[in-house]
Design a protein around this motif. Structure first.
Motif, PDB file in Angstrom:
ATOM      1  N   ASP A 111       0.806  -1.202   0.074  1.00 54.45           N
ATOM      2  CA  ASP A 111      -0.016   0.071  -0.083  1.00 54.45           C
ATOM      3  C   ASP A 111       0.809   1.162  -0.036  1.00 54.45           C
ATOM      4  OD1 ASP A 111      -1.673   1.973   0.668  1.00 54.45           O
ATOM      5  OD2 ASP A 111      -2.756   1.332   2.227  1.00 54.45           O
ATOM      6  N   LEU A 139       1.428   3.427   3.089  1.00 49.54           N
ATOM      7  CA  LEU A 139       2.463   3.173   4.115  1.00 49.54           C
ATOM      8  C   LEU A 139       3.642   4.201   3.997  1.00 49.54           C
ATOM      9  CD1 LEU A 139       2.252  -0.625   4.129  1.00 49.54           C
ATOM     10  CD2 LEU A 139       1.069   0.967   5.660  1.00 49.54           C
ATOM     11  N   GLN A 194      15.152   5.366   5.252  1.00 48.81           N
ATOM     12  CA  GLN A 194      14.758   4.822   6.179  1.00 48.81           C
ATOM     13  C   GLN A 194      13.317   4.261   5.722  1.00 48.81           C
ATOM     14  OE1 GLN A 194      15.006   8.493   8.370  1.00 48.81           O
ATOM     15  NE2 GLN A 194      16.140   7.603   9.914  1.00 48.81           N
ATOM     16  N   ARG A 195      12.812   4.971   4.815  1.00 51.58           N
ATOM     17  CA  ARG A 195      11.324   4.297   4.480  1.00 51.58           C
ATOM     18  C   ARG A 195      11.470   2.897   3.634  1.00 51.58           C
ATOM     19  NH1 ARG A 195      10.445   9.767   2.557  1.00 51.58           N
ATOM     20  NH2 ARG A 195      10.831   9.037   0.343  1.00 51.58           N
ATOM     21  N   ARG A 239      13.023   0.291   6.599  1.00 43.54           N
ATOM     22  CA  ARG A 239      12.217  -0.040   7.745  1.00 43.54           C
ATOM     23  C   ARG A 239      10.553  -0.431   6.997  1.00 43.54           C
ATOM     24  NH1 ARG A 239      13.474   2.411  12.621  1.00 43.54           N
ATOM     25  NH2 ARG A 239      11.599   1.148  13.161  1.00 43.54           N
ATOM     26  N   ILE A 240      10.315  -0.056   6.173  1.00 48.90           N
ATOM     27  CA  ILE A 240       9.131  -0.302   5.863  1.00 48.90           C
ATOM     28  C   ILE A 240       8.938  -1.325   4.389  1.00 48.90           C
ATOM     29  CG2 ILE A 240       6.780   0.593   5.141  1.00 48.90           C
ATOM     30  CD1 ILE A 240       7.703   1.476   7.729  1.00 48.90           C
ATOM     31  N   PRO A 247      11.182  -4.749   4.740  1.00 49.71           N
ATOM     32  CA  PRO A 247      10.597  -5.945   5.485  1.00 49.71           C
ATOM     33  C   PRO A 247       9.492  -6.485   4.529  1.00 49.71           C
ATOM     34  CG  PRO A 247      11.076  -4.147   6.663  1.00 49.71           C
ATOM     35  CD  PRO A 247      11.441  -3.445   5.159  1.00 49.71           C
ATOM     36  N   LEU A 248       8.658  -5.606   4.154  1.00 49.79           N
ATOM     37  CA  LEU A 248       7.468  -6.186   3.329  1.00 49.79           C
ATOM     38  C   LEU A 248       7.681  -6.854   1.977  1.00 49.79           C
ATOM     39  CD1 LEU A 248       5.025  -3.207   4.273  1.00 49.79           C
ATOM     40  CD2 LEU A 248       5.125  -5.368   5.324  1.00 49.79           C
ATOM     41  N   TYR A 276       8.157 -11.672   8.177  1.00 47.53           N
ATOM     42  CA  TYR A 276       6.640 -11.133   8.236  1.00 47.53           C
ATOM     43  C   TYR A 276       6.086 -11.628   6.925  1.00 47.53           C
ATOM     44  CZ  TYR A 276       2.505  -8.457   7.859  1.00 47.53           C
ATOM     45  OH  TYR A 276       1.042  -8.118   7.581  1.00 47.53           O
ATOM     46  N   THR A 302      -0.429  -9.545   5.191  1.00 51.19           N
ATOM     47  CA  THR A 302      -0.997  -8.664   4.367  1.00 51.19           C
ATOM     48  C   THR A 302      -0.031  -7.256   4.507  1.00 51.19           C
ATOM     49  OG1 THR A 302      -2.627  -7.114   3.962  1.00 51.19           O
ATOM     50  CG2 THR A 302      -2.343  -7.538   6.097  1.00 51.19           C
TER      51      THR A 302
END
Lengths: 377, 304
Positions: free
Chosen positions: B192, B195, B208-209, B212-213, B216-217, B296, B299
């Protein structure tokens, strides 16, 4: 918490492919205020919010925080908290880590992060869920995490983009109270985008009603509710009956109009004129359902002091607890009224309303824009 | 009705509860094909591996397992595992890592995006043989690259870009990158975008985005993509022969299997090498998927 005096938007605009999604937005927001941007989807309210957050570049105008220009800063340097319609919680991080994220980005010492995160989570009453992933929480809980994540940074401004639209009706009411409580107890400055007038009226200190990228009216809930500047604003403020009509005569702030499409013979109403009107003008008449009195046809003579009588046939009766919502078919139009007792469906009735509860607006919305801004000033 | 433990519904309902209903017939075509084209030939191949030729029994001992003894003892054969690994692992790693920034950039809308995407994906349509042919013409001794560099006086003698390790590596990248890019693009579009916007408003810079985001996704998707491109690269055959050094540094496992089959008429040994090829791939795949299971995997909020 709001460590600034005022936030000023001057002529803010945003064009998408030659279309103005937002144009000429002038607005000054004082610290501690709760301002709601209200309008249907596509009216530019979310665009305005994203421009403020820095997620969309401006094409016109400027934004100043205490005179300091901030529209040139990237979103990560503005220090505004934002609550998204989809919550936008990081799905792979626990509630705690979601809330801690912004503090970590700011390089806050670890011990302080721990205590501030705990305080923020307690504030939204999620203490027992701190270790859970967002996917394990209900919609309302996720919403509270999103709010905690935004307010833990003690932002000068919190931006909320339809935060309650994904919740069911009961939860929406609870969260509404919750948001207002947080706003007051933390002394936040909040800009809140919504399409729900009830939400806007109950939460905001000031409302900005928007249409097609432009401001229609700015004012306190009371001002907008009692004296909408156009039939468009009236429509949002609960004037569910918006009827096209033509002015027959206008004088002294009152106008006599003839309803279009009503039963044959022509129905005349007298109402309060909003703006300058003269005979022959095409207008829209706005009346709230609760101001329309349902009477039986046989009654007669009870129209003195009233705006006029609209004959019709009862087509729908809904039970609303203390009263009944009545749909009355008058000619081509369906009128919404309230009644203490349920009339018979199919029965003939008359509708009456006090003159000062019937508002007559010019039909053209563009013409009222200057007036709307006058109210704003 | 004291039927707390026993279901009283009809048999049909109870079967449906366990997923048994008429839609199971949809499996029939797939099962027939799988048995006819995979299960039977595969079992037959395994059977072949334990029927070594008399010569193999003589040379390597081990009775019925002579082929396996040969595989592990004969350095000429066993070294091909390392030679294949040396190509497939870096190629897969490069394809995955290079796809990430490209796919990140191509998420945004900009002029010429469609053209650029088409250019990146086009090599999928070429096939390995055409790619090899193109590489020979473009990067060979008399190829354009060398001719231009020679004309410009930047080099004194032609660079050796093909018929070696580098040639095969280039071919693996040309054919593998589009796959990796397409897969990673679709994984990225499943995240998304709000996020990242949320991370922005929380003060995170681009690194960092990403760190960290997004990463990992995206990581489970990267693992899957790595596995697929690795398997693709590990079974390299045409380019190892056409733009590689078939008996030297690109003596990959599939070439060894082909050699046993085509040149030595030793079907049993060819099957053994093919089987071991599968085994090596399986080890890598299981290892990567094992690591993936630690990540992880829920979703990612996007459109999927």
């Amino acid at each position: 918490m709001s460590d600034f005096e005022s936030l000023e938007l001057r002529g803010v605009g945003r064009r998408f492919g030659g279309v103005d999604a937002l144009a000429g937005l002038d607005l000054t927001i004082r610290a501690g205020e709760f301002v709601a941007l209200l309008g249907p989807s596509g009216c530019g309210k979310s665009t305005a919010l994203n421009c403020l957050a820095g997620l969309l570049p401006l094409t016109h105008g400027e934004i100043r925080l205490d005179g300091r220009r901030i529209d040139t800063l990237p979103p990560e340097r503005r220090g505004f908290g934002m609550v998204f319609q989809s919550y936008a919680l990081f799905p792979h991080l626990s509630v705690e880590k979601n809330v801690a994220f912004g503090l970590q980005m700011q390089g806050v010492p670890r011990a302080e992060i721990g205590s501030r995160v705990r305080a923020a989570i307690d504030l939204v009453k999620l203490g027992e869920h701190a270790k859970k992933l967002p996917g394990q929480l209900s919609g309302g809980q996720q919403q509270r995490v999103a709010i905690a994540r935004a307010v833990v940074l003690e932002p000068s401004l919190v931006l909320m983009d339809e935060p309650l639209s994904n919740l069911d009706a009961k939860l929406r009411l609870d969260m509404r109270t919750e948001i207002r409580r947080l706003h007051q107890s933390l002394g936040l400055t909040t800009i809140y985008v919504t399409h729900d007038q009830e939400e806007a009226l109950s939460l905001a200190d000031r409302l900005v009603v928007m249409r097609e990228g432009r401001v229609q009216q700015v004012g306190t809930p009371d001002e907008l509710y009692e004296s909408p500047a156009s039939w468009y604003v009236a429509d949002f403020m609960g004037y569910r009956n918006i009827l096209p009509a033509t002015v027959v005569a206008a004088s002294g702030g009152e106008a006599v109009v003839e309803l279009a499409g009503a039963a044959d013979g022509g129905v005349r109403l007298t109402g309060r004129a909003v703006g300058a009107l003269s005979a022959g003008d095409r207008v829209r008449v706005a009346v709230r359902p609760e101001d329309l009195h349902v009477g039986s046809t046989g009654g007669g003579g009870s129209t003195s002091g009233g705006a006029g009588v609209i004959p019709g046939t009862v087509s729908v009766v809904e039970y609303h607890g203390r009263e009944f919502a009545v749909g009355v078919q008058a000619g081509d139009t369906m009128l919404h009224a309230r009644a203490a007792t349920a009339p018979d469906v199919g029965g003939a009735v008359t509708l009456t309303a006090p003159v000062d509860r019937v508002l007559v607006f010019p039909e053209s919305l563009d013409a009222v824009v200057p007036q709307a801004q006058e109210v704003a000033a | 009705m004291s039927s707390a433990g026993r279901a009283t519904a009809s048999l049909r309902h109870r079967l449906a509860e366990r997923g048994i209903d008429s839609t199971l017939f949809l499996l029939v075509p797939g099962l027939v094909v799988a048995v006819a084209l995979f299960v039977y030939p595969f079992s037959y191949g395994i059977g072949l591996t334990i029927q070594p030729t008399a010569a193999m029994r003589e040379q390597w001992g081990g009775g019925a397992l002579a082929n396996y003894v040969a595989f592990f003892r004969d350095p000429f054969v066993f070294d091909s595992v390392w030679l294949t690994m040396r190509l497939a692992l870096p190629a897969a790693l490069f394809n995955v890592l290079a796809s990430v920034p490209v796919a990140m950039v191509l998420r945004h809308r900009f002029r010429g995006k469609r053209l650029l995407t088409s250019l990146l994906v086009l090599p999928i349509t070429l096939g390995t043989v055409l790619t090899a042919q193109g590489l020979l013409i473009f990067a060979g001794r008399q190829g354009w690259i060398n001719r231009v560099l020679l004309e410009l006086g930047m080099i004194d003698e032609p660079l050796k870009l093909v018929n070696n390790y580098l040639g095969v590596m280039l071919s693996l990248i040309i054919t593998g990158f589009p796959f990796a890019f397409l897969l990673i693009s679709s994984y990225l579009s499943g995240i998304d975008p709000s996020l990242e916007q949320a991370a922005k408003t929380l003060g995170a810079g681009w690194w960092q985005r990403f760190r960290r985001i997004v990463l990992p996704l995206l990581a489970p998707g990267l693992a899957t993509t790595f596995v697929l491109t690795f398997v693709l690269a590990f079974s390299v055959f045409p380019s190892a022969r056409l733009v590689g050094d078939a008996m030297g540094e690109t003596r990959v496992m599939s070439l060894m299997a082909f050699r046993a089959f085509g040149e030595q008429n030793d079907y049993a040994m060819a099957s053994t090498i093919a089987l071991m090829m599968g085994a090596v791939e399986l080890v890598v795949v299981v290892a990567v998927l094992g690591l993936r299971s630690l990540l992880y995997r829920g979703t990612t909020g996007g459109k999927g």
